[in-house]
Design an enzyme around this catalytic site. Structure first.
Site, PDB file in Angstrom:
ATOM      1  N   SER A 169       0.827  -1.193   0.000  1.00 24.32           N
ATOM      2  CA  SER A 169       0.000   0.000   0.000  1.00 24.32           C
ATOM      3  C   SER A 169       0.875   1.262   0.000  1.00 24.32           C
ATOM      4  O   SER A 169       1.663   1.465  -0.919  1.00 24.32           O
ATOM      5  CB  SER A 169      -0.960  -0.039   1.198  1.00 24.32           C
ATOM      6  OG  SER A 169      -1.975   0.927   1.072  1.00 24.32           O
TER       7      SER A 169
ATOM      8  N   ASP B 264      -0.112  -4.139  -4.040  1.00 23.96           N
ATOM      9  CA  ASP B 264      -1.261  -3.252  -4.217  1.00 23.96           C
ATOM     10  C   ASP B 264      -0.912  -1.829  -3.771  1.00 23.96           C
ATOM     11  O   ASP B 264      -1.484  -1.295  -2.808  1.00 23.96           O
ATOM     12  CB  ASP B 264      -2.486  -3.755  -3.457  1.00 23.96           C
ATOM     13  CG  ASP B 264      -3.792  -3.294  -4.130  1.00 23.96           C
ATOM     14  OD1 ASP B 264      -3.775  -3.086  -5.358  1.00 23.96           O
ATOM     15  OD2 ASP B 264      -4.808  -3.148  -3.440  1.00 23.96           O
TER      16      ASP B 264
ATOM     17  N   HIS C 152      -7.540  -5.732  -0.858  1.00 24.91           N
ATOM     18  CA  HIS C 152      -6.299  -4.958  -0.770  1.00 24.91           C
ATOM     19  C   HIS C 152      -5.163  -5.832  -0.229  1.00 24.91           C
ATOM     20  O   HIS C 152      -4.066  -5.870  -0.794  1.00 24.91           O
ATOM     21  CB  HIS C 152      -6.532  -3.756   0.140  1.00 24.91           C
ATOM     22  CG  HIS C 152      -5.478  -2.706   0.088  1.00 24.91           C
ATOM     23  ND1 HIS C 152      -4.813  -2.343  -1.063  1.00 24.91           N
ATOM     24  CD2 HIS C 152      -4.971  -1.905   1.076  1.00 24.91           C
ATOM     25  CE1 HIS C 152      -3.950  -1.377  -0.802  1.00 24.91           C
ATOM     26  NE2 HIS C 152      -4.027  -1.102   0.495  1.00 24.91           N
TER      27      HIS C 152
END
Length: 487
Positions: free
Chosen positions: A158, A184, A269
């Site tokens: 992230s 991601d 995610h």
């Protein structure tokens, strides 16, 4: 995640003092005082420890924590935090890196949790600072113990993916960090930005990214959609992941208890992390991905060619070949570990002598040298209305080996009213009365994982005990040109 999106929408209404320096604006000088005052911690992991803290300019700590300068260094960098607690996936990834690799590595963690637990826009502003701190650590290792930055692999999740990018872009010198993997990478405030303001292929000798949650809400997506590496993987299209729908909440309750809602929300995610962990399992479980324009084309079975090394392996064991342009790769996965499936492209040539489109839902059974799969439902998007070839993708959770027979069953028996005439058309004998109807001529199959190619033609047909028509297809020896198993 939803809270972050809402806050992002409100960010433009926040007082200016609450918004950090825009991520795209590089400070001219980052003073040593600022670096010294940061709350970022660098941890190294022994076999059973929860982390041993190392510090720049403390060689004694490096030795006490067991750093081996002859081994590569893999550093994990977490993302934005809501509760200020390091997430469980970190320890799972550490354990996999310590136990599953044939060649041992130093495993570390960039713990910037106190800087990550802020309003999202503030945490975004902190990513550049933390990236510079990581770069400072790597420069110190290079100067103090002659540890080459080319032996460094940063794994950022992230916001941590962009921290990795900033580490690579700010390290200085002519040589780059060896590899960066973005799991991601965060989308809000990074989507569409210039390469210098996010993770990009320029930040390391090799950059790969796994995109798993690019579905938009209110015009924003949690994960970045655009390609940002040398290889960008889009499992199941990258938008959303199987097993992560809110209908799976009951299953998540059984696994996570009171944390089930949180786990369901961040499921897609975080799937990027678990796909990467899965890639560290023993050989044979790694997933192959295929270059394609988009998921629609991939679902039609149009993109399983691996000629000239076009395909690659998702995760840790990827073949590291930097590209001049970002290469997008697609694959299908299961909803849980092990995530690997086996991809097959089917091209069916129908001869249709009817004017109106035919019913296009049927079942197909596959017989291989290792296993067989029964009654796989198939639905073609459009009715069969002309003499043409239809293609589609099938994925199997088990390896059936070499495909040797295909069985079709069309649930609407009227469609196959003239199937006997079909058999006579393909393998003629005796007289052939001509009737209008649907004729199946050939099927060509390509196995993605082995790249084996097979062609089948109709050999047998009969009514089952319920009066439904079914047909079996075997190798068409006269059609083989690339399969040595033709017989």
């Amino acid at each position: 995640i939803f809270s972050a999106l809402c806050k992002l929408c409100q960010a433009k209404h926040c007082p200016r003092s609450y918004i950090p320096e825009p991520v795209g604006r590089t400070r001219a000088v980052e003073t040593n005082r600022t670096l010294h005052e940061t709350k970022t911690r660098f941890l190294l992991f022994r076999e059973t420890s929860r982390g041993c803290q190392i510090q720049i300019n403390r060689l004694d700590r490096l030795q006490e924590c067991g750093f081996n300068s002859s081994l590569p260094l893999v550093m994990i960098i977490h993302g934005w935090s809501v509760n200020g607690i390091l997430e469980n996936w970190i320890w799972q990834l550490v354990a996999a890196l310590k136990s599953q690799l044939a060649q041992p590595v130093n495993v570390g963690l960039v713990d910037w949790i106190t800087l990550a637990q802020n309003h999202y826009t503030i945490a975004v502003g902190n990513t550049r600072l933390v990236g510079k701190e990581v770069a400072a650590l790597l420069r110190w290792l290079e100067e103090s113990v002659q540890f080459s930055r080319s032996h460094v692999h940063l794994i950022g999740y992230s916001l941590g993916a962009h921290v990795s990018g900033f580490a690579g872009s700010s390290i200085g010198g002519t040589r780059k960090i060896g590899r960066i993997t973005g799991l991601d990478p965060a989308g809000p405030l990074f989507e569409g930005r210039s390469p210098s303001d996010r993770l990009s292929p320029d930040d390391a000798n090799f950059v790969d990214a796994i995109h798993t949650f690019t579905r938009e809400y209110m015009g924003l997506s949690v994960g970045i959609k655009q390609p940002i590496g040398h290889y960008d993987f889009y499992p199941n299209g990258g938008s959303f992941q199987p097993g992560c729908h809110f209908l799976e909440l009951y299953r998540h309750i059984a696994q996570h208890g009171f944390n089930a809602i949180t786990q369901t929300i961040k499921c897609s995610h975080e799937r990027s992390v678990h796909l990467f962990i899965d890639s560290l399992l023993p050989a044979g479980t790694q997933s192959t991905a295929y270059p394609c324009r988009d998921m629609d084309s991939f679902s039609q079975g149009l993109c399983l060619s691996c000629k000239k090394g076009r395909c690659n392996t998702l995760g840790y064991h990827i073949r590291q070949e930097p590209q001049s342009r970002s290469k997008r790769l697609f694959l299908v996965t299961r909803a849980e570990s092990p995530f690997k499936v086996y991809h097959y492209s089917f091209k069916i040539h129908f001869i249709n002598q009817r004017e109106k489109p035919m019913e296009t839902t049927f079942t197909m059974s596959l017989l291989g040298t290792k296993e067989k799969m029964q009654k796989i439902p198939i639905t073609l998007d459009k009715g069969i209305a002309s003499n043409k070839t239809y293609s589609f993708l099938i994925t199997l959770e088990v390896d059936i080996g070499e495909l040797i027979m295909i069985k079709f069953k069309w649930e609407g028996s009227a469609v196959w009213a003239n199937v006997w005439n079909t058999v006579q058309t393909i393998i003629p004998w005796g007289t052939r009365p001509h009737h209008s109807g649907l004729l199946l001529k050939t099927i060509r199959v390509k196995a993605g994982e082995t790249q084996a190619y097979s062609a089948f033609c109709q050999q047998i047909s009969q009514h089952d005990q319920f009066g439904k028509i079914k047909c079996s297809l075997l190798f068409c020896t006269e059609l083989f040109s690339h399969n040595s198993l033709a017989h």
